[in-house]
Design an enzyme around this catalytic site. Structure first.
Site, PDB file in Angstrom:
ATOM      1  N   CYS A   1       0.837  -1.202   0.000  1.00  0.00           N
ATOM      2  CA  CYS A   1       0.000   0.000   0.000  1.00  0.00           C
ATOM      3  C   CYS A   1       0.875   1.258   0.000  1.00  0.00           C
ATOM      4  O   CYS A   1       1.833   1.353   0.762  1.00  0.00           O
ATOM      5  CB  CYS A   1      -0.911  -0.013   1.222  1.00  0.00           C
ATOM      6  SG  CYS A   1      -2.035   1.391   1.251  1.00  0.00           S
TER       7      CYS A   1
ATOM      8  N   CYS B   1       0.453   4.498   6.981  1.00  0.00           N
ATOM      9  CA  CYS B   1      -0.147   4.370   8.312  1.00  0.00           C
ATOM     10  C   CYS B   1       0.832   3.635   9.252  1.00  0.00           C
ATOM     11  O   CYS B   1       1.261   2.510   8.939  1.00  0.00           O
ATOM     12  CB  CYS B   1      -1.459   3.607   8.223  1.00  0.00           C
ATOM     13  SG  CYS B   1      -2.555   4.297   6.954  1.00  0.00           S
TER      14      CYS B   1
ATOM     15  N   CYS C   1       0.333  -0.132  10.340  1.00  0.00           N
ATOM     16  CA  CYS C   1      -0.123  -1.137   9.376  1.00  0.00           C
ATOM     17  C   CYS C   1       0.977  -2.033   8.826  1.00  0.00           C
ATOM     18  O   CYS C   1       2.059  -1.574   8.448  1.00  0.00           O
ATOM     19  CB  CYS C   1      -0.840  -0.432   8.229  1.00  0.00           C
ATOM     20  SG  CYS C   1      -1.576  -1.601   7.078  1.00  0.00           S
TER      21      CYS C   1
ATOM     22  N   CYS D   1     -17.109  -8.211   4.674  1.00  0.00           N
ATOM     23  CA  CYS D   1     -16.370  -6.960   4.464  1.00  0.00           C
ATOM     24  C   CYS D   1     -15.161  -7.213   3.578  1.00  0.00           C
ATOM     25  O   CYS D   1     -14.334  -8.068   3.890  1.00  0.00           O
ATOM     26  CB  CYS D   1     -15.890  -6.399   5.789  1.00  0.00           C
ATOM     27  SG  CYS D   1     -17.175  -6.342   7.037  1.00  0.00           S
TER      28      CYS D   1
ATOM     29  N   CYS E   1     -19.903  -4.951   2.850  1.00  0.00           N
ATOM     30  CA  CYS E   1     -19.195  -3.758   3.324  1.00  0.00           C
ATOM     31  C   CYS E   1     -17.897  -3.676   2.541  1.00  0.00           C
ATOM     32  O   CYS E   1     -17.271  -4.710   2.266  1.00  0.00           O
ATOM     33  CB  CYS E   1     -18.902  -3.866   4.816  1.00  0.00           C
ATOM     34  SG  CYS E   1     -18.008  -2.416   5.451  1.00  0.00           S
TER      35      CYS E   1
ATOM     36  N   CYS F   1     -19.563   2.717   8.165  1.00  0.00           N
ATOM     37  CA  CYS F   1     -18.834   1.977   9.187  1.00  0.00           C
ATOM     38  C   CYS F   1     -17.595   2.817   9.479  1.00  0.00           C
ATOM     39  O   CYS F   1     -16.738   2.972   8.598  1.00  0.00           O
ATOM     40  CB  CYS F   1     -18.458   0.591   8.650  1.00  0.00           C
ATOM     41  SG  CYS F   1     -17.359  -0.320   9.738  1.00  0.00           S
TER      42      CYS F   1
ATOM     43  N   ARG G   1     -18.196  -2.335  17.260  1.00  0.00           N
ATOM     44  CA  ARG G   1     -17.517  -3.610  16.954  1.00  0.00           C
ATOM     45  C   ARG G   1     -16.163  -3.734  17.643  1.00  0.00           C
ATOM     46  O   ARG G   1     -15.308  -2.860  17.522  1.00  0.00           O
ATOM     47  CB  ARG G   1     -17.331  -3.771  15.441  1.00  0.00           C
ATOM     48  CG  ARG G   1     -16.671  -5.124  15.120  1.00  0.00           C
ATOM     49  CD  ARG G   1     -16.563  -5.419  13.638  1.00  0.00           C
ATOM     50  NE  ARG G   1     -17.807  -5.156  12.985  1.00  0.00           N
ATOM     51  CZ  ARG G   1     -17.931  -4.403  11.894  1.00  0.00           C
ATOM     52  NH1 ARG G   1     -16.875  -3.875  11.336  1.00  0.00           N
ATOM     53  NH2 ARG G   1     -19.111  -4.200  11.362  1.00  0.00           N
TER      54      ARG G   1
HETATM   55 FE1  SF4 Z   1      -2.827   1.172   3.395  1.00  0.00          FE
HETATM   56 FE2  SF4 Z   1      -2.629  -0.084   5.719  1.00  0.00          FE
HETATM   57 FE3  SF4 Z   1      -3.093   2.533   5.688  1.00  0.00          FE
HETATM   58 FE4  SF4 Z   1      -5.016   0.803   4.867  1.00  0.00          FE
HETATM   59  S1  SF4 Z   1      -4.179   1.009   6.930  1.00  0.00           S
HETATM   60  S2  SF4 Z   1      -4.406   2.709   3.861  1.00  0.00           S
HETATM   61  S3  SF4 Z   1      -3.739  -0.815   3.920  1.00  0.00           S
HETATM   62  S4  SF4 Z   1      -1.232   1.491   4.939  1.00  0.00           S
END
Ligand code: SF4
Ligand code: DTB
Length: 325
Positions: A59, A63, A66, A103, A134, A194, A266
Site C-alpha cells: 500500500c 499508516c 499497518c 467486508c 461492506c 462503518c 464492533r
Molecule cells: Fe494502506 Fe494499511 Fe493505511 Fe489501509 S491502513 S491505507 S492498507 S497502509
C-alpha cells in the site's frame, strides 16, 4: 459541555463531557453503558461480520500501525487482486458459519476510476449469496460512492483513524480532511457508514475522548463503529508503542456505547489480546459486533472455535442476517 444541535436535536459531544464519562468510576461507567445498551438493543445478540483482504500488501499509504504499508518492511508482500471465485468461496464459508455481513478490504489509497466496474461486480456477486456487503476501499472520488451503492453495497468502512491533532503523527500520506470528504461522499450516496479507528497508538485519555467525541458528532452517527486495538507489527513505527491497559479498552467501548446509543460497536483488531473475561466485559459495556474468522486482514483473530465457545458461555446469539425477502 453538551448542547443539543438545534437543527435535528442531535446531542453535541464535547471532549470534556466525553472525558468525564471516561473517568467515571469503572463500575459506574460499565453500568451506565450497559443500561443504554439494553435500552437500544437486545443485549444477548451480536452482529457477526467476516473480513477478507482481497488485495493485500504494497500500500502506498504510510499508516504507522499497518503491516501492509509499502513504507514498512514487515514481510507482507504485494499480492494481486484475489480472483472472484476465491472471494465467493470465502464469502460462502463465512455465511455458513453465521456471518451476516461480508467486508471486503483493499490495501491501496483508493480505487482508480477504472477499478470501479470489477469492484461493483464483486459486490453484486457477494450480495447475491444473501450477505450484507461492506467495502473498505480507501479514499473515494466524486461519484464512486454512488456507483458502489447502485451495485448493492450496504456499508462502506472508512475510519477517522485517530484525532485530527494526532493525525500527522500516525499518517503523513493523507490528512484528516481527506477522510472527512470521503465520509461525506459515503453518507450523501445513502450508504451506511462503518467508521471507527484505532487506540493503543501512544494516545492519551484526552485523545481517546476526543476521538470518540468526533465519531459521535458525525451526522448522522455511523451505523457501525469498529474499535481497533493496535496489534504491534515488527518494523513499523509503532512496534514499541506503550501498552494499553485492558480497562482503557473497555472504557473506550463504554464511552462509544453511551455516545452512540444506536450504533453497532464492533470489537475489531486486537480482540484476541483480551482474555475471555475482558471480552465479556466489553460485551456488557455495549460492544455488540465482532469480526468472526481466524484471520483479520493479515493478523490473527480469535480462533473460530474460541469465539463459538465464548458465545455459548455468554449465551450470545448472532443477530439475524438481513436477507432480502
Ligand atoms: Fe494502506 Fe494499511 Fe493505511 Fe489501509 S491502513 S491505507 S492498507 S497502509
Ligand atoms: C477496521 O476498523 N478494522 C478492520 C476493518 N476496519 C477493515 C481491519 C483490521 C485490520 C487488522 C490488522 C490486520 O489484520 O492486518
Amino acid at each position: 459541555m453538551e448542547s443539543p444541535n438545534k437543527e435535528n436535536n442531535i446531542q453535541y459531544w464535547s471532549k470534556c463531557k466525553v472525558k468525564d464519562l471516561y473517568n467515571l468510576p469503572f463500575m459506574d461507567l460499565i453500568y451506565k453503558a450497559a443500561s443504554i445498551h439494553r435500552e437500544n438493543f437486545n443485549p444477548n445478540e451480536i452482529q457477526v461480520s467476516s473480513l477478507l483482504s482481497i488485495k493485500t500488501g504494497g500500500c502506498p499509504e504510510n499508516c504507522a500501525y499497518c503491516s501492509q504499508s509499502a513504507h514498512h518492511k514487515t514481510g507482507i508482500n504485494k499480492e494481486s487482486l484475489m480472483p472472484l471465485d476465491e472471494i465467493l468461496e470465502r464469502a460462502q464459508i463465512a455465511k455458513s458459519r453465521g456471518a451476516s455481513r461480508f467486508c471486503l478490504a483493499t490495501a491501496w489509497r483508493g480505487p482508480r476510476p477504472r477499478d470501479i466496474s470489477y469492484l461493483t461486480n464483486i459486490i453484486q456477486e457477494v450480495k447475491n449469496l444473501g450477505l450484507d456487503t461492506c467495502a473498505s476501499f480507501g479514499l473515494l472520488e466524486e461519484g464512486m460512492a454512488e456507483s458502489l451503492k447502485d451495485a448493492g453495497l450496504d456499508y462502506y468502512n472508512h475510519n477517522l483513524d485517530t484525532t485530527p491533532e494526532n493525525y500527522q503523527a500516525i499518517i503523513q500520506t493523507r490528512n484528516y480532511e481527506d477522510r472527512i470528504n470521503t465520509i461525506q461522499h459515503i453518507q450523501h450516496a445513502g450508504l451506511k457508514l462503518c467508521c471507527g479507528g484505532i487506540i493503543g497508538i501512544n494516545e492519551n485519555e484526552d485523545d481517546r475522548a476526543m476521538f470518540i467525541a468526533n465519531l459521535a458528532n458525525l451526522e448522522p452517527q455511523p451505523e457501525s463503529v469498529p474499535i481497533n486495538q493496535l496489534v504491534k507489527i515488527q518494523n513499523t513505527p509503532l512496534e514499541n508503542a506503550k501498552e494499553l491497559d485492558w480497562t482503557d479498552f473497555v472504557r473506550t467501548i463504554a464511552i462509544a456505547r453511551i455516545t452512540m446509543p444506536k450504533s453497532h460497536i464492533r470489537l475489531s483488531a486486537g480482540r484476541n489480546m483480551l482474555d475471555e473475561a475482558a471480552q465479556g466485559l466489553c460485551f456488557l459495556a455495549g460492544a455488540n459486533s465482532i469480526f468472526f474468522g481466524d484471520k483479520l486482514l493479515t493478523t490473527e483473530n480469535n480462533e473460530e472455535s474460541f469465539d463459538l465457545k465464548l458465545m455459548q458461555k455468554l449465551n450470545l446469539i448472532p443477530e439475524k442476517p438481513n436477507f432480502p425477502e
